[in-house]
Scaffold this active site. Sequence first.
Site, PDB file in Angstrom:
ATOM      1  N   CYS A   2       0.837  -1.200   0.000  1.00 47.16           N
ATOM      2  CA  CYS A   2       0.000   0.000   0.000  1.00 47.16           C
ATOM      3  C   CYS A   2       0.870   1.248   0.000  1.00 47.16           C
ATOM      4  O   CYS A   2       2.078   1.173   0.209  1.00 47.16           O
ATOM      5  CB  CYS A   2      -0.869   0.008   1.242  1.00 47.16           C
ATOM      6  SG  CYS A   2      -1.660  -1.582   1.561  1.00 47.16           S
ATOM      7  N   ARG A  27       1.003   2.238  -6.223  1.00 51.95           N
ATOM      8  CA  ARG A  27       1.265   1.183  -5.226  1.00 51.95           C
ATOM      9  C   ARG A  27      -0.002   0.390  -4.910  1.00 51.95           C
ATOM     10  O   ARG A  27       0.052  -0.616  -4.215  1.00 51.95           O
ATOM     11  CB  ARG A  27       1.793   1.798  -3.925  1.00 51.95           C
ATOM     12  CG  ARG A  27       3.253   2.162  -4.012  1.00 51.95           C
ATOM     13  CD  ARG A  27       3.805   2.435  -2.637  1.00 51.95           C
ATOM     14  NE  ARG A  27       3.917   1.261  -1.814  1.00 51.95           N
ATOM     15  CZ  ARG A  27       4.990   0.500  -1.730  1.00 51.95           C
ATOM     16  NH1 ARG A  27       6.051   0.774  -2.408  1.00 51.95           N
ATOM     17  NH2 ARG A  27       5.000  -0.550  -0.933  1.00 51.95           N
ATOM     18  N   TRP A  77      -3.654  -1.693  -1.280  1.00 48.40           N
ATOM     19  CA  TRP A  77      -3.585  -2.859  -2.159  1.00 48.40           C
ATOM     20  C   TRP A  77      -3.903  -4.016  -1.233  1.00 48.40           C
ATOM     21  O   TRP A  77      -3.073  -4.435  -0.433  1.00 48.40           O
ATOM     22  CB  TRP A  77      -2.199  -2.973  -2.772  1.00 48.40           C
ATOM     23  CG  TRP A  77      -2.012  -4.175  -3.638  1.00 48.40           C
ATOM     24  CD1 TRP A  77      -1.404  -5.347  -3.295  1.00 48.40           C
ATOM     25  CD2 TRP A  77      -2.440  -4.343  -4.982  1.00 48.40           C
ATOM     26  NE1 TRP A  77      -1.424  -6.212  -4.357  1.00 48.40           N
ATOM     27  CE2 TRP A  77      -2.047  -5.633  -5.406  1.00 48.40           C
ATOM     28  CE3 TRP A  77      -3.123  -3.515  -5.890  1.00 48.40           C
ATOM     29  CZ2 TRP A  77      -2.317  -6.115  -6.683  1.00 48.40           C
ATOM     30  CZ3 TRP A  77      -3.379  -4.020  -7.152  1.00 48.40           C
ATOM     31  CH2 TRP A  77      -2.977  -5.299  -7.539  1.00 48.40           C
ATOM     32  N   ASN A 103       1.086  -0.618   6.033  1.00 47.39           N
ATOM     33  CA  ASN A 103       1.438  -1.329   4.810  1.00 47.39           C
ATOM     34  C   ASN A 103       2.214  -2.566   5.244  1.00 47.39           C
ATOM     35  O   ASN A 103       3.146  -2.451   6.036  1.00 47.39           O
ATOM     36  CB  ASN A 103       2.318  -0.420   3.931  1.00 47.39           C
ATOM     37  CG  ASN A 103       2.914  -1.162   2.753  1.00 47.39           C
ATOM     38  OD1 ASN A 103       2.360  -2.161   2.301  1.00 47.39           O
ATOM     39  ND2 ASN A 103       4.040  -0.682   2.266  1.00 47.39           N
ATOM     40  N   GLY A 104       1.841  -3.729   4.776  1.00 44.39           N
ATOM     41  CA  GLY A 104       2.539  -4.954   5.177  1.00 44.39           C
ATOM     42  C   GLY A 104       1.542  -6.007   5.624  1.00 44.39           C
ATOM     43  O   GLY A 104       0.350  -5.902   5.331  1.00 44.39           O
ATOM     44  N   GLU A 486       8.947 -19.636 -20.133  1.00 43.92           N
ATOM     45  CA  GLU A 486       8.750 -18.286 -19.600  1.00 43.92           C
ATOM     46  C   GLU A 486       9.876 -17.349 -20.052  1.00 43.92           C
ATOM     47  O   GLU A 486       9.624 -16.194 -20.398  1.00 43.92           O
ATOM     48  CB  GLU A 486       8.650 -18.361 -18.067  1.00 43.92           C
ATOM     49  CG  GLU A 486       8.542 -17.032 -17.341  1.00 43.92           C
ATOM     50  CD  GLU A 486       7.375 -16.150 -17.771  1.00 43.92           C
ATOM     51  OE1 GLU A 486       6.487 -16.623 -18.505  1.00 43.92           O
ATOM     52  OE2 GLU A 486       7.370 -14.971 -17.399  1.00 43.92           O
ATOM     53  N   LYS A 490       9.370 -13.959 -22.298  1.00 42.19           N
ATOM     54  CA  LYS A 490       9.875 -12.622 -21.921  1.00 42.19           C
ATOM     55  C   LYS A 490      10.643 -12.010 -23.086  1.00 42.19           C
ATOM     56  O   LYS A 490      10.492 -10.838 -23.382  1.00 42.19           O
ATOM     57  CB  LYS A 490      10.781 -12.688 -20.682  1.00 42.19           C
ATOM     58  CG  LYS A 490      10.081 -12.945 -19.371  1.00 42.19           C
ATOM     59  CD  LYS A 490       9.236 -11.804 -18.845  1.00 42.19           C
ATOM     60  CE  LYS A 490       7.798 -11.867 -19.310  1.00 42.19           C
ATOM     61  NZ  LYS A 490       6.891 -12.800 -18.748  1.00 42.19           N
ATOM     62  N   GLU A 493       8.167 -10.943 -25.941  1.00 43.06           N
ATOM     63  CA  GLU A 493       7.343  -9.774 -25.618  1.00 43.06           C
ATOM     64  C   GLU A 493       8.153  -8.494 -25.596  1.00 43.06           C
ATOM     65  O   GLU A 493       7.707  -7.463 -26.071  1.00 43.06           O
ATOM     66  CB  GLU A 493       6.757  -9.933 -24.209  1.00 43.06           C
ATOM     67  CG  GLU A 493       5.716 -10.973 -24.061  1.00 43.06           C
ATOM     68  CD  GLU A 493       5.309 -11.067 -22.613  1.00 43.06           C
ATOM     69  OE1 GLU A 493       4.158 -10.736 -22.321  1.00 43.06           O
ATOM     70  OE2 GLU A 493       6.127 -11.461 -21.770  1.00 43.06           O
ATOM     71  N   HIS A 509      13.410 -34.109 -32.265  1.00 41.17           N
ATOM     72  CA  HIS A 509      12.193 -34.510 -32.980  1.00 41.17           C
ATOM     73  C   HIS A 509      11.713 -33.428 -33.946  1.00 41.17           C
ATOM     74  O   HIS A 509      10.542 -33.410 -34.317  1.00 41.17           O
ATOM     75  CB  HIS A 509      11.093 -34.860 -31.977  1.00 41.17           C
ATOM     76  CG  HIS A 509      11.468 -35.996 -31.079  1.00 41.17           C
ATOM     77  ND1 HIS A 509      11.557 -37.294 -31.529  1.00 41.17           N
ATOM     78  CD2 HIS A 509      11.830 -36.025 -29.779  1.00 41.17           C
ATOM     79  CE1 HIS A 509      11.933 -38.083 -30.544  1.00 41.17           C
ATOM     80  NE2 HIS A 509      12.108 -37.338 -29.464  1.00 41.17           N
ATOM     81  N   LYS A 608      -2.131  -5.317 -20.575  1.00 43.91           N
ATOM     82  CA  LYS A 608      -1.823  -5.930 -19.277  1.00 43.91           C
ATOM     83  C   LYS A 608      -2.893  -6.952 -18.892  1.00 43.91           C
ATOM     84  O   LYS A 608      -2.583  -8.021 -18.396  1.00 43.91           O
ATOM     85  CB  LYS A 608      -1.698  -4.835 -18.211  1.00 43.91           C
ATOM     86  CG  LYS A 608      -1.344  -5.350 -16.817  1.00 43.91           C
ATOM     87  CD  LYS A 608       0.092  -5.842 -16.774  1.00 43.91           C
ATOM     88  CE  LYS A 608       0.455  -6.528 -15.479  1.00 43.91           C
ATOM     89  NZ  LYS A 608       1.579  -7.461 -15.676  1.00 43.91           N
TER      90      LYS A 608
HETATM   91  C1  F6R Z   1       3.343 -12.316 -20.027  1.00 45.65           C
HETATM   92  C2  F6R Z   1       2.063 -11.758 -19.646  1.00 45.65           C
HETATM   93  C3  F6R Z   1       0.833 -12.436 -20.124  1.00 45.65           C
HETATM   94  C4  F6R Z   1      -0.042 -12.778 -18.924  1.00 45.65           C
HETATM   95  C5  F6R Z   1      -1.360 -13.421 -19.393  1.00 45.65           C
HETATM   96  C6  F6R Z   1      -2.208 -13.849 -18.220  1.00 45.65           C
HETATM   97  O1  F6R Z   1       4.389 -11.519 -19.567  1.00 45.65           O
HETATM   98  O2  F6R Z   1       1.991 -10.786 -18.941  1.00 45.65           O
HETATM   99  O3  F6R Z   1       1.130 -13.569 -20.849  1.00 45.65           O
HETATM  100  O4  F6R Z   1       0.676 -13.661 -18.120  1.00 45.65           O
HETATM  101  O5  F6R Z   1      -2.072 -12.493 -20.159  1.00 45.65           O
HETATM  102  O6  F6R Z   1      -2.539 -12.792 -17.408  1.00 45.65           O
HETATM  103  P1  F6R Z   1      -3.084 -13.037 -15.948  1.00 45.65           P
HETATM  104  O7  F6R Z   1      -2.008 -13.669 -15.157  1.00 45.65           O
HETATM  105  O8  F6R Z   1      -3.453 -11.676 -15.445  1.00 45.65           O
HETATM  106  O9  F6R Z   1      -4.272 -13.942 -16.085  1.00 45.65           O
END
Ligand code: F6R
Length: 613
Positions: A2, A27, A77, A103-104, A486, A490, A493, A509, A608
């Site tokens: 928070c 935050r 948060w 916060n915590g 993963e 990264k 993206e 394969h 996002k």
């Molecule tokens: C990768 C990324 C996306 C999310 C995906 C799921 O860096 O950000 O692949 O992981 O859109 O999003 P959440 O976790 O919010 O369901």
Amino acid sequence: MCGIIGVVGAPDTLGTLLEGLERLEYRGYDSAGVALAGAGTTWRARAAAGTESVAALVKECESAPMGFSTGLGHTRWATHGAPEAVNAHPHLDCSGHIAIIHNGIIENHSELREELLARGHVFTSVTDSEVLAHLIEEARRDGQDLTEAVRTSLLVISGAFAIAVLDATEPDVIVAARRISPLVVGTAPGITYLASDVPAILDKASAFYAVNDDEVVRLGPEGFRAIDLEGAPVRLRQLTIDWDLETAEKGGFDDFMAKEIAEQPEALRATLLDRRRRDGAICFDEMKISDDELRDVKRIVLVAAGTSYHAALVAKYAIERWARVSCEVDIASEYRYRDPIVEIGTLVIGVSQSGETIDTIQATREAQRRGARVVAVANVVDSSLAREADAVIYTRAGLEVSVASTKAFVAQVAALELFALRLAQLRGTLLERDVEAHYRGLHAVGAQVQLALSRRADVEAVAAALAGARDFFYLGRHVGYPTALEGALKLKELTYLHAEGYPAGELKHGPLALIEPGVVVLAVATDPSMHAKILSNLAEVKARGASVVAIATDDDEVISAVADFVLRVPATEPLFAPMVDIIPQQLFAYATARALGRNVDRPRNLAKTVTVE
Ligand code: F6R
């Protein structure tokens, strides 16, 4: 996670607080609130309106009385308790004079709450934080001044906190303290400020001081003095702040991505806090599924998208290894449309940072429609996924601003592995001493992540040496495979370069046909039981001209024979390794993207939270 602000002695207390809260919204913004004290009364306003909470609070404050020179503000948060106005900070004691913001996470809040209730206190929220208001109230009743009351109350608290307290019966004073969660003090002539983060007070204070763990600070208009938890005076270290507002919001980092990568040890610590009951049982935020039902689970299906899917893939190994329950992982958008089988004893776990990804929500809804019990692993409290599930485990990674997910991944792996340990406890598939050892091991991962983060310069050197490469294959075996997926995601993206994750054993394969000079192969080679096999895979690609980067443990002396570049990580239990091994891969993608001039916080074409199918 928070945001906190406090001020004593300002001509416009309320205006200062509201302006600071607007700057702290990054935050968290589930709810927001302020408390003002003076002339024997405390006035409070709170609002919970999601991303509009601070704006709603500003409206609430239109009727605020004038003339208060001491005030606290908080933007939340949520961790304990839904993001509703009743759970918004500040919290008051029974007399209504004492207001606290926090916060915590207070780990022993349940025991303290029970004791305080037995002594006649009335609680008005379900937060962990409110216990502090009542503890301080008791100490004040015993004749302690506010500083002493805060100090002695903190002696019985375990967990993480940055707190600030005011009391209308001791006006012109704020007492603040911290352990783990950040807190800074700022001064200007006749005015003293405090904040969780510098941006809240950047243009107000002329000097800034860091509060250290287990220090208590008394702020008045004339300045501040600090003591430790034993009551001995301490000096606060002055900070050199030469940031502009934008840099300050990013905690001094160039972008939110760098900040969030650096926050991973904290995300892990917060996710793992307060997860054990006194009897040793691992516990979660909301569990409407009985222990008997969990014990009898026959099959687990994890559904998720993107990074969350990769965390779910890691969890499959832990659940099967420790709890011996058959487990499968499905891409959420596929699960829903494939007429999934749900039988008695099927448990579905939806994993999502945002808790709002439509594919994941629709998958868990489909599972529920067919009679499955659903657990949500979510980062956003009270998100749709969390609200609809039968049980929730929150990841507490804090607000993730950067579009590409980083800290949510490590927090998801940790939360899911805790769940695997709980299942193992219930099913008796691990000895209690092994559960204990794994539980402790999980808590040690944060320090290993920190060490991996400290090697950023090594990663940057490798990224610079490979500048110009356009094709990347990421390989791994066992949990190294989802870690490689993963890592490749990264890189894709953030850089828009071609990157693919593969189980190393699949290479021969098909994909081996693509290996030629100029191609980079990055391999996760940290698991001792898979090491020999990974080495031979790397020998195969090296023989075909690929440049080889290996993620290897500090004690690996043979890896250099097959790798052109080695990124070292501390060794850990193989099932915990994804949380550590992903760090150089995140840093590699970040460094490559920056070198290419990409906008790392907002990659093209991506959002996002994906709320369309
Ligand atoms: C990768 C990324 C996306 C999310 C995906 C799921 O860096 O950000 O692949 O992981 O859109 O999003 P959440 O976790 O919010 O369901």
